[in-house]
Scaffold this motif. Structure first.
Motif, PDB file in Angstrom:
ATOM      1  N   ASP A  17       0.815  -1.213   0.000  1.00 53.22           N
ATOM      2  CA  ASP A  17       0.000   0.000   0.000  1.00 53.22           C
ATOM      3  C   ASP A  17       0.851   1.267   0.000  1.00 53.22           C
ATOM      4  OD1 ASP A  17      -2.741  -1.055   0.065  1.00 53.22           O
ATOM      5  OD2 ASP A  17      -2.172  -1.885   1.989  1.00 53.22           O
ATOM      6  N   VAL A  18       1.843   1.332   0.886  1.00 50.19           N
ATOM      7  CA  VAL A  18       2.650   2.547   0.974  1.00 50.19           C
ATOM      8  C   VAL A  18       3.687   2.604  -0.146  1.00 50.19           C
ATOM      9  CG1 VAL A  18       4.110   3.981   2.438  1.00 50.19           C
ATOM     10  CG2 VAL A  18       2.343   2.564   3.480  1.00 50.19           C
ATOM     11  N   LEU A  19       4.446   1.528  -0.304  1.00 51.75           N
ATOM     12  CA  LEU A  19       5.566   1.534  -1.256  1.00 51.75           C
ATOM     13  C   LEU A  19       5.177   1.097  -2.662  1.00 51.75           C
ATOM     14  CD1 LEU A  19       8.335   0.071   1.087  1.00 51.75           C
ATOM     15  CD2 LEU A  19       7.988   2.458   0.441  1.00 51.75           C
ATOM     16  N   GLN A  20       3.968   0.547  -2.832  1.00 51.34           N
ATOM     17  CA  GLN A  20       3.524   0.102  -4.155  1.00 51.34           C
ATOM     18  C   GLN A  20       4.564  -0.823  -4.794  1.00 51.34           C
ATOM     19  OE1 GLN A  20       0.371   1.228  -5.759  1.00 51.34           O
ATOM     20  NE2 GLN A  20       0.081   1.602  -3.569  1.00 51.34           N
ATOM     21  N   ALA A  21       5.067  -1.752  -3.982  1.00 46.19           N
ATOM     22  CA  ALA A  21       6.200  -2.579  -4.396  1.00 46.19           C
ATOM     23  C   ALA A  21       5.861  -3.506  -5.560  1.00 46.19           C
ATOM     24  CB  ALA A  21       6.717  -3.396  -3.215  1.00 46.19           C
ATOM     25  N   GLU A  22       4.655  -4.040  -5.586  1.00 51.14           N
ATOM     26  CA  GLU A  22       4.326  -4.982  -6.651  1.00 51.14           C
ATOM     27  C   GLU A  22       4.451  -4.321  -8.018  1.00 51.14           C
ATOM     28  OE1 GLU A  22       0.908  -8.242  -7.935  1.00 51.14           O
ATOM     29  OE2 GLU A  22       0.324  -6.455  -6.796  1.00 51.14           O
ATOM     30  N   ALA A  23       3.923  -3.119  -8.162  1.00 50.85           N
ATOM     31  CA  ALA A  23       4.015  -2.411  -9.440  1.00 50.85           C
ATOM     32  C   ALA A  23       5.466  -2.090  -9.771  1.00 50.85           C
ATOM     33  CB  ALA A  23       3.186  -1.124  -9.383  1.00 50.85           C
ATOM     34  N   THR A  24       6.237  -1.721  -8.767  1.00 49.53           N
ATOM     35  CA  THR A  24       7.653  -1.420  -8.996  1.00 49.53           C
ATOM     36  C   THR A  24       8.407  -2.661  -9.442  1.00 49.53           C
ATOM     37  OG1 THR A  24       7.599   0.355  -7.348  1.00 49.53           O
ATOM     38  CG2 THR A  24       9.768  -0.515  -7.946  1.00 49.53           C
ATOM     39  N   THR A  34       4.891 -11.407  -8.127  1.00 45.57           N
ATOM     40  CA  THR A  34       3.498 -10.985  -8.079  1.00 45.57           C
ATOM     41  C   THR A  34       2.998 -10.976  -6.646  1.00 45.57           C
ATOM     42  OG1 THR A  34       2.678 -13.236  -8.322  1.00 45.57           O
ATOM     43  CG2 THR A  34       3.101 -11.989 -10.361  1.00 45.57           C
ATOM     44  N   ARG A  35       1.858 -10.366  -6.460  1.00 47.46           N
ATOM     45  CA  ARG A  35       1.286 -10.298  -5.106  1.00 47.46           C
ATOM     46  C   ARG A  35       1.021 -11.699  -4.560  1.00 47.46           C
ATOM     47  NH1 ARG A  35      -1.582  -6.488  -1.824  1.00 47.46           N
ATOM     48  NH2 ARG A  35      -2.013  -7.579   0.113  1.00 47.46           N
ATOM     49  N   ASP A  36       0.525 -12.592  -5.388  1.00 41.74           N
ATOM     50  CA  ASP A  36       0.237 -13.952  -4.934  1.00 41.74           C
ATOM     51  C   ASP A  36       1.503 -14.666  -4.459  1.00 41.74           C
ATOM     52  OD1 ASP A  36      -2.409 -13.618  -5.461  1.00 41.74           O
ATOM     53  OD2 ASP A  36      -2.388 -14.683  -7.383  1.00 41.74           O
ATOM     54  N   VAL A  37       2.569 -14.529  -5.247  1.00 42.25           N
ATOM     55  CA  VAL A  37       3.839 -15.165  -4.877  1.00 42.25           C
ATOM     56  C   VAL A  37       4.370 -14.582  -3.579  1.00 42.25           C
ATOM     57  CG1 VAL A  37       6.260 -15.429  -5.543  1.00 42.25           C
ATOM     58  CG2 VAL A  37       4.453 -15.835  -7.223  1.00 42.25           C
ATOM     59  N   ALA A 110      11.637  -7.932  -1.673  1.00 46.93           N
ATOM     60  CA  ALA A 110      10.700  -9.023  -1.417  1.00 46.93           C
ATOM     61  C   ALA A 110      11.186  -9.903  -0.272  1.00 46.93           C
ATOM     62  CB  ALA A 110      10.512  -9.862  -2.677  1.00 46.93           C
ATOM     63  N   GLY A 111      12.488  -9.915  -0.018  1.00 44.00           N
ATOM     64  CA  GLY A 111      13.035 -10.735   1.058  1.00 44.00           C
ATOM     65  C   GLY A 111      13.167 -10.003   2.377  1.00 44.00           C
ATOM     66  N   VAL A 112      12.931  -8.692   2.376  1.00 39.67           N
ATOM     67  CA  VAL A 112      13.124  -7.911   3.593  1.00 39.67           C
ATOM     68  C   VAL A 112      12.147  -8.298   4.708  1.00 39.67           C
ATOM     69  CG1 VAL A 112      12.833  -5.572   4.520  1.00 39.67           C
ATOM     70  CG2 VAL A 112      14.317  -5.959   2.576  1.00 39.67           C
ATOM     71  N   PRO A 113      10.857  -8.540   4.427  1.00 39.05           N
ATOM     72  CA  PRO A 113       9.988  -8.985   5.525  1.00 39.05           C
ATOM     73  C   PRO A 113      10.461 -10.287   6.175  1.00 39.05           C
ATOM     74  CG  PRO A 113       8.671  -8.230   3.673  1.00 39.05           C
ATOM     75  CD  PRO A 113      10.085  -8.294   3.195  1.00 39.05           C
ATOM     76  N   LEU A 114      10.970 -11.226   5.369  1.00 34.83           N
ATOM     77  CA  LEU A 114      11.523 -12.451   5.942  1.00 34.83           C
ATOM     78  C   LEU A 114      12.688 -12.129   6.858  1.00 34.83           C
ATOM     79  CD1 LEU A 114      11.773 -15.590   6.078  1.00 34.83           C
ATOM     80  CD2 LEU A 114      13.368 -15.392   4.159  1.00 34.83           C
ATOM     81  N   LYS A 115      13.552 -11.231   6.430  1.00 33.71           N
ATOM     82  CA  LYS A 115      14.698 -10.828   7.248  1.00 33.71           C
ATOM     83  C   LYS A 115      14.222 -10.233   8.575  1.00 33.71           C
ATOM     84  CE  LYS A 115      19.072  -9.682   8.007  1.00 33.71           C
ATOM     85  NZ  LYS A 115      18.923  -9.086   9.345  1.00 33.71           N
ATOM     86  N   GLU A 116      13.214  -9.380   8.519  1.00 31.84           N
ATOM     87  CA  GLU A 116      12.679  -8.801   9.758  1.00 31.84           C
ATOM     88  C   GLU A 116      12.124  -9.890  10.668  1.00 31.84           C
ATOM     89  OE1 GLU A 116       8.914  -6.342  11.481  1.00 31.84           O
ATOM     90  OE2 GLU A 116       9.403  -5.986   9.367  1.00 31.84           O
ATOM     91  N   MET A 117      11.402 -10.860  10.092  1.00 32.98           N
ATOM     92  CA  MET A 117      10.850 -11.956  10.899  1.00 32.98           C
ATOM     93  C   MET A 117      11.961 -12.733  11.602  1.00 32.98           C
ATOM     94  SD  MET A 117       7.968 -13.716   8.481  1.00 32.98           S
ATOM     95  CE  MET A 117       7.138 -12.778   7.212  1.00 32.98           C
TER      96      MET A 117
END
Length: 596
Positions: A17-24, A34-37, A110-117
């Motif tokens: 929502d904030v970073l619009q990462a999927e489109a980027t 993709t969002r699903d992946v 895409a891997g940053v949330p995993l790193k935070e977890m």
């Protein structure tokens, strides 16, 4: 014992929502992202961290690593090795690495949330695979073709891990003083000799081999930092066909006994003529080092974020359940013997501070990773250039602020527990101890501050700052008539103007006296972090209001932003006043006069 549940809703909000990462990602050519992946990655990553890593966190702290003096071997805490095997089997090690070397090819962000977890679930365990990414980056960008072919695949797959062997007992951050030497050999390799300290995961029992990236001097090296070369030194020698040979002449001499992250092995590494290979050009090792270091600095910032979030989660749960006294305005739970402490304003102050720094810091940290992807893959050269400049500017801010704020958040969380906070039973004191260390490694807060002000602002004439100020101006212009964020636009504009004026003020003084840079650096960095976070909070409110998120999330973002602007952003006033104090207030006292 503390608990952990991955904050998937807020992670998705920050990323999509904030970073619009999927489109980027799609624009950058990552068709598979993709969002699903990405949702599947988040969901499975949460399961692994909540059920495998998080339960080992307290065990790692209580048992720690052990070192066998006779052999140099390091044994990790119970369950750590088995958890790493699951990590490798799940393909997590190569999530964002190139497909040609066995990775999954997803963008770094895409891997940053995993790193935070991982950092929230078990920071000490997360240190073992942490520097493999930096080693991979260094070999990709600076290694020869045969080195990439020989070493990258086992690194990416997680069969081997990597380290950064930089500092030595006598030199600390001043790498120009290092003494480790590398002697050329007839077969084209080098014999590396010296001692390196503070080497994270320098020895362990996870893998059969460890690749050490070592800074050393060639015989003809000039003095200082211009005479440093980079070498790859395997723990076990590697044959031309990739097979493992005899043990190399590298050994762990001891492990440090630390205030926190006990489950992470921090090693003294001794190289005694160990076989190594030159990476990149002779005497140009700092280029490879900064490739590793900058990646690691963003990663350590995420460590601070993860610890802050886990501490906040536990403090919030406790504050909702702990009954103590009545609210000053009258009983809120008259059916109970006392009110939960979350009704008390000072507890709210601590919880809201954590929430504001965690959720705003999450967007800021994720954006740093997204800048890496844009700087490498954007089709437009100007966009790549601007992203790289902003990344350079934001890296010391992300590293320093997210770790300094983790000290604040973990201590606020501990304080919410009262006397129960400093005993080991609830796990809060471990989080506080672990957080304190993150401000030190991969460059202390003072080093980050000097990098920001001395290099990124003064030497590079504030290129990255101008990019960010441009983003703030664009945002304010676009949302000038947006009632949902109107209350934040004026203060944000004013801070952007003040930031530019403060920068110019420091620049003028530094031109007359270079000590002004060192005197202003810390306060300038923290000032910058708070203004940058104000921008991300304003953007978060705008994004939430424009999204299909729940009314609860929207209200949470709006009220937390109001708290941030009213109670945390004013900290900039103190930092600006300290900067204005100048170097004389720090340097006038003679060194001998510090003691009475």
């Amino acid at each position: 014992m503390s608990h952990y549940k991955a904050p998937l809703t807020d992670m998705r909000f920050a990323l999509f929502d904030v970073l619009q990462a999927e489109a980027t990602f799609q624009r950058l050519g990552f068709a598979e992202a993709t969002r699903d992946v990405l949702d599947a990655v988040l969901q499975e990553g949460a399961r692994f961290n909540e059920t495998v890593l998080a339960p080992l966190n307290a065990i790692g702290d209580q048992v720690g690593c052990s070192h066998a003096q006779a052999t140099g071997a390091v044994t990790t805490p119970p369950g750590f090795k088995q958890a790493y095997a699951q990590y490798v089997e799940g393909g997590w090690a190569g999530l964002t690495s190139p497909v040609e070397f066995g990775g999954q090819g997803l963008p770094l962000a895409a891997g940053v949330p995993l790193k935070e977890m991982i950092d929230a679930a078990n920071l000490a365990w997360g240190n073992f695979p942490l520097l493999s990414h930096g080693a991979t980056e260094a070999l990709q960008q600076h290694g020869d073709a045969w080195q990439r072919e020989m070493f990258l695949k086992p690194l990416v797959e997680g069969r081997w891990t990597g380290t950064m062997c930089l500092t030595e007992p006598h030199c600390g951050t001043d790498l120009g003083l290092l003494r480790t030497r590398a002697e050329p050999q007839a077969d084209g390799s080098y014999a590396v000799t010296g001692t390196k300290i503070f080497i994270t995961a320098g020895e362990h029992d996870f893998t059969d081999n460890i690749l050490h990236l070592v800074l050393a001097r060639l015989p003809d090296a000039p003095t200082g930092s211009k005479g440093i070369s980079l070498f790859i030194v395997p723990k076990v020698r590697v044959g031309q066909d990739g097979s493992l040979g005899a043990a190399n002449a590298v050994r762990c001499g001891s492990i440090e006994h630390k205030m926190g992250i006990h489950g992470s092995a921090t090693c003294v590494m001794n190289f005694d003529g160990a076989q190594g290979y030159l990476v990149g050009q002779p005497h140009k090792g700092l280029m490879g080092m900064f490739t590793m270091m900058n990646t690691a600095r963003l990663a350590v910032g995420l460590q601070g974020l993860g610890l802050s979030d886990r501490a906040y989660q536990n403090a919030l749960t406790y504050s909702r359940e702990r009954l103590q006294m009545r609210a000053l305005s009258g009983a809120k739970c008259p059916d109970k013997p006392a009110d939960p402490i979350i009704v008390h304003p000072d507890v709210r102050r601590m919880l809201l501070t954590c929430k504001a720094l965690v959720e705003g810091g999450r967007v800021m940290g994720y954006h740093g990773a997204l800048l890496v992807d844009i700087a490498r893959h954007a089709p437009d050269a100007l966009e790549r250039e601007q992203a790289d400049a902003l990344l350079g500017f934001m890296t010391p801010i992300v590293k320093a602020c997210l770790t300094e704020w983790s000290v604040e958040c973990t201590y606020h969380a501990l304080q919410c527990f009262g006397g129960h906070g400093y005993i080991a039973e609830h796990g809060m004191e471990q989080l506080a101890r672990d957080a304190r260390i993150t401000t030190l490694y991969e460059g202390t807060t003072g080093i980050q501050a000097l990098d920001l002000l001395g290099r990124k602002v003064v030497q590079q004439q504030g290129t990255g700052l101008r990019v960010l100020l441009g983003m703030i101006e664009t945002f304010c212009n676009e949302h000038q008539g947006n009632a949902a964020v109107a209350e934040f636009i004026g203060p944000l504009r004013a801070k952007a103007v003040e930031w530019q004026q403060l920068t110019e003020q420091v620049g003028r003084r530094a031109a007359a006296d270079p000590d002004e840079i060192g005197a202003a650096a810390y306060d300038y960095l923290m000032y910058s972090g708070y203004v940058a976070l104000a921008y991300w909070w304003a953007r978060s409110v705008a994004a939430s209001e424009a999204s299909e998120q729940s009314a609860r999330l929207k209200a949470g973002k709006r009220e937390t932003a109001r708290f941030y602007f009213a109670r945390l952003l004013p900290r900039t006033l103190g930092h600006a006043a300290a900067v204005a104090g100048g170097a004389s207030t720090l340097l006038a006292l003679d060194a001998d006069a510090f003691s009475p």
